[in-house]
Design a protein around this motif. Structure first.
Motif, mmCIF file in Angstrom:
data_model
loop_
_atom_site.group_PDB
_atom_site.id
_atom_site.type_symbol
_atom_site.label_atom_id
_atom_site.label_comp_id
_atom_site.label_asym_id
_atom_site.label_seq_id
_atom_site.Cartn_x
_atom_site.Cartn_y
_atom_site.Cartn_z
ATOM 1 N N GLU A 926 -0.274 -12.654 -4.122
ATOM 2 C CA GLU A 926 0.438 -11.379 -4.181
ATOM 3 C C GLU A 926 1.396 -11.242 -2.998
ATOM 4 O O GLU A 926 2.516 -10.748 -3.146
ATOM 5 C CB GLU A 926 -0.558 -10.219 -4.192
ATOM 6 C CG GLU A 926 -1.353 -10.113 -5.486
ATOM 7 C CD GLU A 926 -2.414 -9.036 -5.408
ATOM 8 O OE1 GLU A 926 -2.643 -8.500 -4.287
ATOM 9 O OE2 GLU A 926 -3.028 -8.711 -6.446
ATOM 10 N N LEU A 927 0.961 -11.689 -1.821
ATOM 11 C CA LEU A 927 1.828 -11.643 -0.648
ATOM 12 C C LEU A 927 3.006 -12.595 -0.806
ATOM 13 O O LEU A 927 4.143 -12.250 -0.466
ATOM 14 C CB LEU A 927 1.019 -11.992 0.604
ATOM 15 C CG LEU A 927 1.808 -12.009 1.919
ATOM 16 C CD1 LEU A 927 2.376 -10.629 2.226
ATOM 17 C CD2 LEU A 927 0.933 -12.494 3.069
ATOM 18 N N ALA A 949 0.530 -9.473 6.841
ATOM 19 C CA ALA A 949 0.771 -8.086 6.460
ATOM 20 C C ALA A 949 -0.125 -7.680 5.301
ATOM 21 O O ALA A 949 -0.552 -8.517 4.494
ATOM 22 C CB ALA A 949 2.245 -7.907 6.090
ATOM 23 N N SER A 950 -0.407 -6.398 5.233
ATOM 24 C CA SER A 950 -1.265 -5.821 4.195
ATOM 25 C C SER A 950 -2.696 -6.330 4.276
ATOM 26 O O SER A 950 -3.442 -6.252 3.298
ATOM 27 C CB SER A 950 -0.693 -6.093 2.789
ATOM 28 O OG SER A 950 0.627 -5.583 2.694
ATOM 29 N N GLY A 951 -3.070 -6.904 5.396
ATOM 30 C CA GLY A 951 -4.449 -7.331 5.581
ATOM 31 C C GLY A 951 -4.810 -8.625 4.891
ATOM 32 O O GLY A 951 -6.000 -8.931 4.710
ATOM 33 N N VAL A 952 -3.808 -9.428 4.518
ATOM 34 C CA VAL A 952 -4.065 -10.689 3.821
ATOM 35 C C VAL A 952 -4.452 -11.758 4.840
ATOM 36 O O VAL A 952 -3.789 -11.917 5.859
ATOM 37 C CB VAL A 952 -2.836 -11.131 3.019
ATOM 38 C CG1 VAL A 952 -3.074 -12.486 2.353
ATOM 39 C CG2 VAL A 952 -2.483 -10.079 1.983
ATOM 40 N N THR A 953 -5.515 -12.501 4.527
ATOM 41 C CA THR A 953 -5.996 -13.566 5.407
ATOM 42 C C THR A 953 -5.457 -14.904 4.945
ATOM 43 O O THR A 953 -5.408 -15.183 3.739
ATOM 44 C CB THR A 953 -7.526 -13.611 5.417
ATOM 45 O OG1 THR A 953 -8.030 -12.340 5.843
ATOM 46 C CG2 THR A 953 -8.046 -14.685 6.363
ATOM 47 N N ASP A 954 -5.053 -15.724 5.904
ATOM 48 C CA ASP A 954 -4.609 -17.075 5.571
ATOM 49 C C ASP A 954 -5.708 -17.781 4.776
ATOM 50 O O ASP A 954 -6.871 -17.828 5.197
ATOM 51 C CB ASP A 954 -4.319 -17.850 6.866
ATOM 52 C CG ASP A 954 -3.607 -19.157 6.601
ATOM 53 O OD1 ASP A 954 -4.192 -20.020 5.915
ATOM 54 O OD2 ASP A 954 -2.477 -19.331 7.091
ATOM 55 N N LEU A 1108 -1.739 -3.973 11.993
ATOM 56 C CA LEU A 1108 -1.895 -5.170 11.173
ATOM 57 C C LEU A 1108 -3.342 -5.652 11.185
ATOM 58 O O LEU A 1108 -3.915 -5.975 10.134
ATOM 59 C CB LEU A 1108 -0.969 -6.270 11.693
ATOM 60 C CG LEU A 1108 -1.100 -7.646 11.038
ATOM 61 C CD1 LEU A 1108 -0.735 -7.575 9.566
ATOM 62 C CD2 LEU A 1108 -0.222 -8.666 11.748
ATOM 63 N N LEU A 1109 -3.946 -5.703 12.364
ATOM 64 C CA LEU A 1109 -5.355 -6.114 12.456
ATOM 65 C C LEU A 1109 -6.253 -5.133 11.714
ATOM 66 O O LEU A 1109 -7.208 -5.534 11.032
ATOM 67 C CB LEU A 1109 -5.766 -6.215 13.924
ATOM 68 C CG LEU A 1109 -5.072 -7.306 14.759
ATOM 69 C CD1 LEU A 1109 -5.407 -7.147 16.233
ATOM 70 C CD2 LEU A 1109 -5.478 -8.695 14.275
ATOM 71 N N ARG A 1110 -5.948 -3.860 11.853
ATOM 72 C CA ARG A 1110 -6.766 -2.845 11.195
ATOM 73 C C ARG A 1110 -6.638 -2.942 9.679
ATOM 74 O O ARG A 1110 -7.606 -2.712 8.946
ATOM 75 C CB ARG A 1110 -6.328 -1.459 11.671
ATOM 76 C CG ARG A 1110 -7.127 -0.319 11.073
ATOM 77 C CD ARG A 1110 -8.566 -0.306 11.562
ATOM 78 N NE ARG A 1110 -9.473 0.220 10.550
ATOM 79 C CZ ARG A 1110 -10.755 0.480 10.780
ATOM 80 N NH1 ARG A 1110 -11.261 0.253 11.983
ATOM 81 N NH2 ARG A 1110 -11.522 0.937 9.830
#
Length: 1119
Positions: A926-927, A949-954, A1108-1110
């Motif tokens: 989605e990202l 961004a948007s809390g997406v993790t690698d 961003l972290l939050r």
């Protein structure tokens, strides 16, 4: 004599120091006979030979008598090119090396040669310690297993077990008279070549394979020292070693290569000690310098406590504790160096600064005379005479010291943190001043009164000049130049008092000149060290994209870290000497803010001249566009009363999709296509220099109207005050920012003054900032080849945004012209934006001086490396080492073992991910689709422990954590049943589950140390976590654990910031504050203090980083 005839038998041929050789046995007997009647002695830090006359004579005699070997390479190789082991620790060697240390101690103890209190200390590798204090240290050391009292003896063994520079029967007699470090290093090589047959076999195997000393620095790392005297000293040592190896015969080194010889010398440099005291009391000369087992096996650590000593008593070496030691303290085993400089050069570490520490401000008298002549003019405009007067002053002082029965010392031209100044330097400066003043008097009508002639400099016996030299020498020993008495005991000679006042001023000027020559200040260096403690160090010098590039912004290398530590040590001394302080708080008044706005507000006449220039250069610009001043950062967080004005382009009418906005002739770009330099400057530097040269031409420049409308001041982090840098708070950005600032300053000093049109550093920094923020890569060269850093008028006034309208990337270059079209509709009054690429807020903040809220390309690296991530995960979740929690040393070793066990499995999973064998998460795609919508279909991707961004993790980080969960804790999860009682429907209810997830995170945040024990082992927050896991199907437990782990790491990072998200929000909203001011007429009025744009920008940047972290935590809550 055959080994079988020795009555003392070896249990194993490879055991270290089995006394199987007659010469070792006889040496022990000799030591027992000689030493019992002597008092205790210490083995102290030695004096080295590379600049001694005896060593030079030995080299000359050897070179003239031996056949020449093939000349070695001119460039000294670094450790990676040596083929030696990097300091980065290797898994397969950990337990083998640990076993060697234990076997070493056990063999000595078993044979009765070593008395140790083995419950007092343990052998441990510094990489097993997870605290940030030791991240910059590598190698083995000793650690206290319990509290130790002062005077505790940790180990003792016979002196005869040490390897010395003795010329034994089996050693080449040809080495007689060689410098002691060459004798000891070649003996080490010959013994190593014997393998298990050597008496010191096991000891040699415990030695580190690489010792990080400055002699192994790369050329760039040497320059990063920014100290010419230290650099020259390193080069002198290198030359000494190269010449020595050239002079040695094959049998003397056992056929060793130069890299092996350099290793042996580095062991000697870092570990040997000298028995000066024993030699003075009839100790045999062959035992002057020693390598001591165990003592020599450990690299020197800056974090180890040097409160320990080796002393010699009755033929035994005793390792004792001088002060009380706490459990877990690293124990230094080395002789304390004579100075911090010696520790840096020969032991590869920088100890804590002391008041008695000194730093040179001149390399030698010649450099001093050159500086003095340049700064104040030579005596009688004669450099030779200036040199003679300075030397006469120093010689007179030495003779005067001798007449007073004071210890004679060489001039070191140094200053100390306690205000010390080398009296030789004081005397020389005061004497030069006096000489020039006397010459002035001799050229006046007062010559008869002072009874002086310039010829007295050559024949001073019985003259006024001789008397003054003696007075100056005497007072140089007795006064403090920083606190001169009202009257000096000089027989009323006012001239001499003025001379000492001048000396103090000259020394201050010299120190300020040195401090100004550094590319970083003390605050920046300390921040670099703090960032290194947070991020770790980069020991991979083989994959560096630009090994000689000053713009490199990776983590500090181990050598760079050492260089920064040494720079800090010197700067602390200089600052103590000067005793100056600066008080800049980053706040200025609204009146200043107003003047800045006025400065930025270009008049319409300049703008019209620029537009006329565009027409002359065949630019075709749509009539629907207009250049205007735009308030940068005018958002909900903009400081009241201040906005930075930048050039921008707005639509004066509606513009349709696909409409041509402008056509620009590339030949009008400002770029460097002629400069070629043999120096180390980059294309970026050359572009900045070209801009300055054109600016210096004024109206005669072809680009004068364009240069005239460039901003004169931009609030970028590059121009931040050093005391404002802490406002950034995100350590990777702080480090990169300091490295950029450092590179700009280095560039300025590397370029010729003519190249930059004799601009000041502030002017050069402005030009570099323009290149950073406005240059493009465009096909302006012949055959449409691309050039970096092209200043393209008009085009660079289109500002960046991810939701942009101006498109030139998809347009072809036709006849050297660049067309820019509208990729979507623009409304009247809307600002025109372009895309500079998928820029994160880190990049925008550092290089452009702004950030974008809700930036879809923003990211945050939450671990320095996957290795760190693996270790962190294991500490948070697994219980393998929990039974050892009360024993710090055992727990660290267990934790390290666990990490090394699971790391290969994690790396294998990452390889599968990279090859496409594993799928990627839905939110990741989605990202990626969102990036595509913003015109970045091909964002370069590298697997990293990063959140986006948007809390997406690698996905690679999720893959690593999922693989760890599968092999470590998945089998224990079925035991979670019963931890929380709930109705069956409630357990599956998403509201109930999310409520417990929030409670789990809040519980973790409430604990001072949330990871005090593994999460699935009687943890205070375990019940909330268990309820969340039970609500999911068992097949997704490991995925959920991976996501929860990422969220926990983000919460941990958020807790590490000095300020919270809420506090930053309030700071940004309340960027102004009113204060009352009393006036002489008794009235009070209110003024407004405005936070500087740089501080506001830094706060906005860190606030966005925290959001961003939050967002990563929020995404897990919504999972």
């Amino acid at each position: 004599m055959a080994r079988s005839s020795i009555s003392l038998r070896c249990r194993k041929p490879q055991i270290l120091l089995c006394i199987c050789g007659v010469h070792v046995l006889m040496m022990m007997i000799m030591m027992m006979l000689i030493l019992p009647g002597l008092p205790a002695h210490s083995c102290v830090f030695p004096e080295f030979s590379h600049q001694k006359e005896d060593a030079t004579k030995w080299l000359q005699s050897r070179v003239s008598n031996l056949p020449q070997k093939k000349m070695l390479k001119k460039n000294w190789p670094t450790h990676g090119k040596f083929g030696l082991q990097s300091p980065e620790f290797k898994h397969e060697e950990f337990f083998a090396k640990h076993a060697l240390f234990e076997e070493l101690a056990n063999s000595l103890r078993r044979d009765g040669y070593l008395s140790t209190q083995r419950d007092f200390f343990a052998f441990i590798h510094l990489d097993t310690l997870g605290n940030t204090q030791t991240k910059a240290d590598h190698g083995w050391t000793l650690v206290a297993k319990k509290e130790l009292e002062s005077g505790t003896t940790l180990m003792s063994f016979p002196l005869g077990l040490c390897m010395s520079d003795a010329i034994a029967n089996e050693d080449p007699i040809s080495l007689m008279g060689a410098p002691w470090e060459i004798q000891l290093a070649t003996k080490l090589l010959r013994e190593r070549a014997k393998g298990v047959l050597s008496h010191w076999s096991l000891y040699i195997r415990t030695l580190p394979r690489f010792i990080a000393l400055p002699i192994f620095f790369s050329n760039m790392e040497l320059k990063n020292l920014q100290d010419t005297w230290i650099k020259d000293e390193v080069l002198s040592i290198r030359k000494f070693l190269l010449d020595s190896f050239q002079a040695l015969q094959h049998e003397e080194t056992a056929g060793a290569k130069f890299s092996e010889f350099a290793w042996a010398v580095s062991v000697v440099y870092s570990s040997a000690c000298e028995m000066k005291q024993v030699l003075n009391q009839r100790m045999v000369p062959s035992l002057k310098h020693l390598l001591i087992p165990i003592y020599s096996s450990f690299p020197k650590s800056k974090t180890a406590v040097p409160a320990n000593s080796w002393n010699i008593s009755k033929g035994m070496f005793n390792f004792m504790v001088n002060n009380e030691i706490k459990e877990g303290t690293l124990l230094a085993t080395h002789a304390e160096p004579n100075s911090v400089t010696d520790a840096f050069l020969f032991q590869g570490y920088v100890p804590q600064s002391k008041l008695q520490d000194r730093a040179r401000i001149f390399k030698n008298v010649e450099e001093f005379v050159d500086w003095y002549s340049s700064a104040y003019s030579a005596v009688n405009n004669n450099r030779y005479l200036t040199f003679k007067v300075a030397n006469d002053a120093i010689d007179t002082l030495k003779r005067h010291r001798h007449s007073l029965l004071l210890e004679t010392s060489m001039e070191d031209l140094s200053v100390g943190a306690n205000g010390y100044v080398d009296p030789h330097l004081v005397c020389a400066i005061a004497t030069l001043y006096s000489a020039k003043e006397l010459i002035k008097l001799s050229n006046s009508n007062m010559v008869d009164e002072v009874e002086f002639s310039p010829s007295d400099f050559d024949n001073k016996e019985g003259t006024l000049w001789e008397t003054m030299l003696l007075r100056l020498a005497n007072d140089s020993l007795s006064i403090n130049v920083w606190n001169l008495p009202v009257s000096l005991e000089m027989g009323g000679a006012l001239l001499l008092k003025q001379a000492f006042s001048f000396a103090a001023q000259a020394i201050q000027q010299r120190i300020n000149l040195i401090l100004g020559s550094y590319s970083t200040d003390l605050k920046e260096d300390n921040l670099l060290l703090h960032a290194a403690a947070q991020e770790g160090l980069n020991y991979d010098d083989t994959n560096q994209a630009c090994p000689n590039c000053r713009w490199q912004t990776e983590e500090l290398s181990g050598n760079d870290h050492l260089a920064v530590k040494f720079r800090v040590y010197q700067k602390v001394i200089f600052q103590h000497v000067l005793s100056f302080s600066k008080n800049k708080n980053g706040i200025y008044t609204s009146e200043e803010s107003s003047s800045l706005r006025e400065k930025e507000d270009k008049n319409s006449e300049s703008l019209q001249k620029f537009l006329n220039w565009c027409n002359e250069h065949e630019f075709k610009i749509s009539g629907k566009l207009a250049i205007t001043n735009i308030a940068s950062g005018e958002d909900e967080y903009s400081p009241e009363g201040h906005t930075s004005l930048v050039r921008g382009i707005v639509a004066t009418e509606n513009i349709n999709h696909g409409e041509t906005l402008c056509i620009l002739k590339l030949a009008a770009g400002l770029y460097d296509n002629e400069s070629s330099s043999d120096t180390e400057v980059d294309d970026w530097d050359l572009a900045a220099a070209l801009l300055l040269r054109e600016k210096a031409l004024g109206d005669n420049s072809r680009w004068a109207p364009y240069i005239a409308i460039l901003p004169t001041d931009m609030p970028t982090p590059i121009t931040m005050e050093s005391n404002e840098l802490e406002e950034v708070q995100w350590w990777p950005a702080v480090r990169e920012l300091i490295q950029i600032r450092q590179a700009i300053k280095k560039s300025y000093h590397l370029l010729d003054r003519q190249d930059v049109a004799w601009a000041s550093f502030k002017e050069y920094r402005w030009a570099a900032t323009m290149i950073h923020s406005r240059a493009f890569t465009l096909p302006v060269l012949d055959d449409e080849k691309y050039s970096h850093y092209v200043m393209m008028p008009y085009m660079d006034m289109i500002n960046h945004h991810f939701h942009y309208q101006a498109d030139w990337i998809s347009q072809p270059i036709v006849d050297g012209k660049l067309e820019i079209v509208a990729r979507r509709h623009l409304k009247k009054g809307e600002q025109l934006f372009a895309s500079f690429g998928p820029r994160s807020n880190d990049n925008l903040f550092l290089y452009y001086g702004f950030i974008l809220d809700n930036n879809p390309f923003d990211s945050a690296k939450i671990f320095p490396s996957f290795n760190d991530g693996v270790r962190w995960f294991l500490q948070v979740w697994t219980t393998d080492c929990i039974h050892l929690a009360q024993n710090t040393t055992s727990y660290e070793v267990c934790d390290f073992h666990r990490w090394q066990t699971f790391l290969p499995k994690t790396m294998a999973a990452l390889e599968d991910f990279s090859s496409g064998a594993l799928g990627q998460s839905k939110d990741w795609w989605e990202l990626v689709e969102r990036w595509s919508e913003y015109g970045s279909q091909y964002v370069p991707y590298q697997p990293n422990p990063t959140v986006y961004a948007s809390g997406v993790t690698d996905p690679s980080l999720l893959t690593a954590f999922i693989s760890l969960a599968n092999v470590t804790i998945s089998s224990r999860m079925p035991n979670l049943n019963g931890l929380i009682s709930c109705e069956a429907d409630d357990c599956k209810n998403q509201t109930f589950v999310r409520s417990n997830m929030k409670k789990f995170f809040r519980c973790m945040q409430s604990l001072e140390n949330p990871f005090y024990r593994p999460l699935l082992h009687q943890h205070d927050c375990q019940n909330f976590l268990a309820s969340v896991l039970r609500a999911q199907e068992q097949k997704v437990w490991t995925i959920l654990v991976a996501r929860i782990s990422v969220a926990l790491r983000c919460l941990e990072l958020l807790a590490s910031f000095p300020t919270t998200i809420t506090e930053d929000h309030l700071l940004l909203k309340n960027s102004t504050k009113s204060r009352g001011s009393n006036q002489p007429n008794g009235k009070t009025f209110t003024t407004v203090d405005v936070i500087s744009p740089s501080v506001h920008l830094a706060r906005h940047y860190r606030y966005a980083k925290k959001l961003l972290l939050r967002s990563t935590v929020d995404r897990v809550l919504a999972f």
